[in-house]
Scaffold this active site. Sequence first.
Site, short mmCIF file in Angstrom:
data_model
loop_
_atom_site.label_atom_id
_atom_site.label_comp_id
_atom_site.label_asym_id
_atom_site.label_seq_id
_atom_site.Cartn_x
_atom_site.Cartn_y
_atom_site.Cartn_z
N TYR A 150 48.75 28.94 37.76
CA TYR A 150 47.67 28.58 37.42
C TYR A 150 46.67 29.52 36.64
O TYR A 150 46.42 30.60 37.61
CB TYR A 150 46.48 27.81 38.40
CG TYR A 150 45.38 27.27 38.00
CD1 TYR A 150 45.26 26.18 37.13
CD2 TYR A 150 44.33 27.77 38.59
CE1 TYR A 150 44.11 25.45 36.56
CE2 TYR A 150 43.06 27.30 38.27
CZ TYR A 150 42.93 26.20 37.23
OH TYR A 150 41.86 25.51 36.76
N ASP A 158 47.56 38.24 36.30
CA ASP A 158 46.31 37.64 36.68
C ASP A 158 46.16 37.73 37.89
O ASP A 158 46.61 36.92 38.91
CB ASP A 158 46.74 35.86 36.12
CG ASP A 158 45.49 35.09 36.50
OD1 ASP A 158 44.50 35.54 37.22
OD2 ASP A 158 45.37 34.00 36.32
N LYS A 189 37.08 35.24 41.19
CA LYS A 189 36.80 35.17 42.73
C LYS A 189 36.27 36.25 43.43
O LYS A 189 34.80 36.34 43.47
CB LYS A 189 38.11 34.50 43.42
CG LYS A 189 38.75 33.39 42.74
CD LYS A 189 40.08 32.77 43.48
CE LYS A 189 40.16 31.35 42.86
NZ LYS A 189 41.22 31.12 42.04
#
Length: 411
Positions: A144, A239, A267
């Site tokens: 994702y 990522d 995040k």
Amino acid sequence: MKQNCSQKFFEEALNLFPGGVNSPVRAFGAVGGTPPFIAKAQGPKIWDVDGNEYIDYVGSWGPAILGHAHPKVVAAVQAAAANGFSFGAPTELESRLALMVREIFPSMEKLRFVSSGTEAAMSAVRLARGTTGRDKIIKFEGGYHGHADFLLVKAGSGGATFGIPSSAGVPKDFAKLTLTAAYNNLDSVKKIFDANKNEIACVIVEPVAGNVGCIPPQTGFLQGLQNLCKANGALLIFDEVMTGFRVALGGAQELYDIKPDITCLGKIIGGGLPVGAYGGRKELMDNMAPLGKIYQAGTLSGNPLAMTAGIETLKILSQKKVYEKLNEISARLTSGIQEMIKTKKIGAKIEGVGSMWTLFFDRLDDFKKFFHAALEKGIYLPPSQFETCFVSLAHTNIEVDNTLDVFESIL
Ligand SMILES: *Cc1c(COP(=O)(O)O)cnc(C)c1O
């Protein structure tokens, strides 16, 4: 567990937002029931509007590595707020945070701040395409990278086939450019490269898979990806939106000692406020506007509140022994669960890296039961089998042992 107020708020929200939520997993679709509406959080704990208290292993899906509402971060953000929220003009705070990020991630010689992980991944792929002049990209099944059109693609029947969109609204022609390989399977990547000579712009990978539950990379997998990229003139994008400042201060690239061409962060970098970043070698990043021809922009990018939360968070994470402490407390929990699986012969296995972990049940129904029983007894876990649980620096032996006691009683 009382749920009167959560129930009432959820019913109201169902009329306001699709599924009652502003991000799909929050709706409890995979486990059923009413999601607790959160009133506040402090350290390792979170409270809902009915006054129920939980030990939190969601951590806002990753950012809350210090625990919630760390007093130093709160104070710094409050002070910054008094000077204005956003100017749409350069500030010194952006450079302060960038210098810290570059020190921690030396592969990011230059970077750009954005406001989410989605933007970071989307922009990183645009950079790779714009630099190589190639359109096709490789991602992994279950990986994702946010919700950009061309990244919302999973594998077709075979690993090496053209992608099919995993969301309506993604044009087939975009999805075709995204080729999907199997994580931890270098052969599936090599096959795609061989079938698409000089056409692949980049490989984008979560170096530790975290969005299908936590799955560590097999030895040699990440190095193998780098070799394949080099041999084929493609760029390697890590990522690290989830793994950055999480599996080690310097993320998976520090832990596994691999320098990707481009890194995406999100995040933790915003300490709970919306921040993302992407970066890489200076020459690469200078292809971005206004120096280069690849465009990317953002009204709230690098805003002083978010930068301040990031700076204060990274300051604390940069102290000595922080990750030893975090990993030690996490290991107390995960080895306790491992022991339980063995002695009670539970149909499940636990996977993890440092403070990321997932308890994978052999049967999905067992996960649902476990999830609701844990919630009932004050343990707040992600409401899906295919998500990662996070331990924070605010978790102590007390919370971990309470958690193990609860698990012992429900497993
Ligand atoms: C969470 C996540 C994203 C998306 O970040 P958002 O801030 O939710 O847009 C991208 N990549 C990875 C690996 C993530 O875990």
